[in-house]
Design an enzyme around this catalytic site. Structure first.
Site, PDB file in Angstrom:
ATOM      1  N   GLU A  84       3.850  -9.335  13.208  1.00 12.91           N
ATOM      2  CA  GLU A  84       4.071 -10.599  13.008  1.00 12.91           C
ATOM      3  C   GLU A  84       5.890 -10.390  13.115  1.00 12.91           C
ATOM      4  O   GLU A  84       6.475  -9.121  12.652  1.00 12.91           O
ATOM      5  CB  GLU A  84       4.289 -11.083  12.197  1.00 12.91           C
TER       6      GLU A  84
ATOM      7  N   HIS B  89      -2.683 -11.026   6.649  1.00 10.68           N
ATOM      8  CA  HIS B  89      -2.777 -11.889   6.374  1.00 10.68           C
ATOM      9  C   HIS B  89      -3.062 -12.617   7.928  1.00 10.68           C
ATOM     10  O   HIS B  89      -3.474 -13.265   8.357  1.00 10.68           O
ATOM     11  CB  HIS B  89      -1.552 -12.780   5.326  1.00 10.68           C
TER      12      HIS B  89
ATOM     13  N   ASP C 279       2.875  -7.363   4.017  1.00  5.42           N
ATOM     14  CA  ASP C 279       2.975  -7.914   3.515  1.00  5.42           C
ATOM     15  C   ASP C 279       2.404  -8.771   2.483  1.00  5.42           C
ATOM     16  O   ASP C 279       2.501  -9.328   1.428  1.00  5.42           O
ATOM     17  CB  ASP C 279       1.628  -9.577   4.341  1.00  5.42           C
TER      18      ASP C 279
ATOM     19  N   HIS D  11       7.964  -7.359   2.129  1.00  7.67           N
ATOM     20  CA  HIS D  11       8.961  -8.095   1.908  1.00  7.67           C
ATOM     21  C   HIS D  11       9.792  -7.971   0.315  1.00  7.67           C
ATOM     22  O   HIS D  11       8.820  -7.684  -0.646  1.00  7.67           O
ATOM     23  CB  HIS D  11       8.382  -9.165   1.704  1.00  7.67           C
TER      24      HIS D  11
ATOM     25  N   TYR E  13       4.603 -16.889  -2.967  1.00  8.69           N
ATOM     26  CA  TYR E  13       4.168 -16.375  -1.150  1.00  8.69           C
ATOM     27  C   TYR E  13       2.581 -16.123  -1.554  1.00  8.69           C
ATOM     28  O   TYR E  13       1.962 -16.812  -0.644  1.00  8.69           O
ATOM     29  CB  TYR E  13       4.266 -14.714  -1.954  1.00  8.69           C
TER      30      TYR E  13
ATOM     31  N   ASP F 238       9.108 -10.285  12.252  1.00  8.68           N
ATOM     32  CA  ASP F 238       9.195  -9.671  10.751  1.00  8.68           C
ATOM     33  C   ASP F 238       8.732  -8.717  10.438  1.00  8.68           C
ATOM     34  O   ASP F 238      10.401  -7.707  10.131  1.00  8.68           O
ATOM     35  CB  ASP F 238       9.298 -10.752   9.646  1.00  8.68           C
TER      36      ASP F 238
ATOM     37  N   HIS G 261       1.835  -3.832  11.247  1.00  9.56           N
ATOM     38  CA  HIS G 261       1.979  -5.782  11.751  1.00  9.56           C
ATOM     39  C   HIS G 261       2.238  -5.679  12.382  1.00  9.56           C
ATOM     40  O   HIS G 261       3.815  -5.869  11.910  1.00  9.56           O
ATOM     41  CB  HIS G 261       1.512  -6.332   9.972  1.00  9.56           C
TER      42      HIS G 261
ATOM     43  N   HIS H 240       8.925 -18.488   8.653  1.00 10.02           N
ATOM     44  CA  HIS H 240       7.671 -19.255   9.658  1.00 10.02           C
ATOM     45  C   HIS H 240       8.310 -20.505  10.160  1.00 10.02           C
ATOM     46  O   HIS H 240       8.114 -21.193   9.556  1.00 10.02           O
ATOM     47  CB  HIS H 240       6.761 -19.605   9.010  1.00 10.02           C
TER      48      HIS H 240
HETATM   49 FE1  FEO Z   1       2.967 -12.037   8.081  1.00 16.54          FE
HETATM   50 FE2  FEO Z   1       5.747 -11.090   7.062  1.00 16.54          FE
HETATM   51  O1  FEO Z   1       4.964 -11.372   8.460  1.00 16.54           O
END
Ligand code: FEO
Length: 396
Positions: A81, A145, A164, A225, A192, A83, A79, A23
């Site tokens: 984002e 999230h 996530d 992850h 996390y 990543d 998601h 991030h």
């Molecule tokens: Fe919310 Fe692993 O990105």
């Protein structure tokens, strides 16, 4: 490069051993991370999520060695984002018409990131996508999230792809929860949750109970992850329920910054006072400037109370203390007590400023705090010890 998970489900992601900040520079990743992507090859083939943008070429090249890209029937974007969606532009360049399944917020976010009008298909909770003998069931998970987040569930194999949620930033070639060091795994899971999911705890509790009410058997949880939960996979769901409900251990965390050691001496003597009255409480001290911000946040998450200290400077507080107070404010901790302290030479506003900030962040402030003028002398040290004893009583 692929790893079989169960039957026709494989992991085709990327282990990022080098990652130390995530991030931007907001989240420390002492143990690296992984970007998990999954290939489900039934009568129809689905690719669930991709990897972070810097690895997009490598990802698509490796994926091509696993499967003819044109045989991918569906792309699932749990998601948006970067990543997880970062390799989409590279992938979609090869298969531009392949449908992408995501939430309506997912479309907004993917368009916002990549400015492409791909073949989006909006799904809602309960929608099914047939892969032949098995279905993917979609479950929207807003604010777990991001507003666009969703899970999907593969019937028959009983696999929940949770993105996530339930993940950790933890690189390991083992890739399964039962094979890795359990203490490292727990540390990364709670870090996390503390740093990413704390503000959404109410929603976490509600969503988990909603998913449980669907009565879908869950044998494996494939996160986006870290490790895949295959051994007692629901243990992490139970932990999330525990963490989502004003979690606290018998711990008091004292965090401070100091200019000429006065506030540090106060911190150490307040700790002595707490210990003198309560031997069982776990007291941890952190100099904010010398410690990792995300590790401190994790310790706050575990604490029943915190004590925050700064000397006064320019009628304010040290910038390191101001920064962590800003972070604390955003995380919306619940059910924790707090107090403030600090030494000063002239005007002495720091204690009030800290207490006000903690109160605004939702902490229960137990008293007016402790101010000490100049560097603590014997009398002031005794005051700090007595103050620690008082806090030990107030922080029950
Ligand atoms: Fe919310 Fe692993 O990105």
């Amino acid at each position: 490069m692929s790893l079989n998970i169960k039957n026709n489900v494989s992991w085709v992601g990327k282990i990022d051993w080098e990652l130390r900040k995530f991030h931007g520079d907001e989240y420390s990743t002492h143990r690296g991370s992984t970007y998990n992507s999954y290939l489900v090859e039934e009568e129809k083939t689905a690719l669930i999520d991709t990897v972070w943008a810097p690895f997009s070429e490598e990802f698509v090249e490796n994926l091509s060695s696993e499967i003819d890209l044109k045989k991918i029937d569906y792309v699932i974007a749990n998601h948006a984002e970067i990543d997880h969606s970062g390799a989409l532009p590279e992938l979609m360049w090869h298969i531009p018409d392949t449908p992408i399944y995501c939430t309506s917020n997912g479309v907004k976010s993917l368009k916002g990131h990549y400015h492409q009008d791909w073949n989006f298909n909006i799904v809602k909770t309960g929608d099914r996508l047939s892969l032949g003998q098995k279905d993917l069931i979609f479950i929207e998970a807003p604010m777990l999230h991001w507003p666009d987040s969703m899970f999907c569930y593969l019937t028959s194999d009983n696999i929940l792809f949770s993105n996530d949620a339930f993940g950790q930033h933890y690189a390991s070639e083992y890739m399964f929860n039962d094979l890795v060091n359990q203490s490292e795994l727990r540390a990364e899971c709670i870090k996390y949750y503390a740093n990413i999911l704390t503000p959404f705890s109410k929603l976490v509790d509600k969503k988990i109970n909603e998913v449980l009410s669907l009565n879908l058997p869950v044998d494996i949880i494939c996160t986006s992850h870290g490790v895949i939960w295959r051994d007692n996979s629901t243990q992490i769901i139970e932990k999330y329920l525990e963490w989502a409900n004003d979690y606290k251990e018998n711990q008091i965390t004292i965090l401070y910054d100091t200019m000429w050691s006065g506030t540090r001496i106060m911190a150490e003597n307040i700790a002595s006072g707490v210990k003198a009255l309560n031997e069982k409480v776990n007291i941890k001290l952190y100099n904010i400037c010398k410690s990792d911000k995300n590790d401190i946040i994790t310790e706050i998450f575990k604490s029943k109370a915190i004590v925050v200290g700064s000397p006064t400077i320019n009628r304010g507080i040290l910038t390191s203390v101001a920064a962590i107070l800003e972070e604390i404010k955003g995380l919306k901790f619940k059910g924790k007590k707090a107090a403030a302290f600090g030494c000063y030479g002239w005007s002495g506003e720091s204690v009030k400023i800290i207490a006000k900030s903690l109160e605004a962040a939702g902490f229960d402030i137990v008293d007016e705090g402790l101010k000490v003028m100049w560097n603590p002398d014997d009398e002031s040290i005794e005051k700090c010890i007595e103050y620690g004893k008082k806090l030990a009583e107030n922080f029950v």
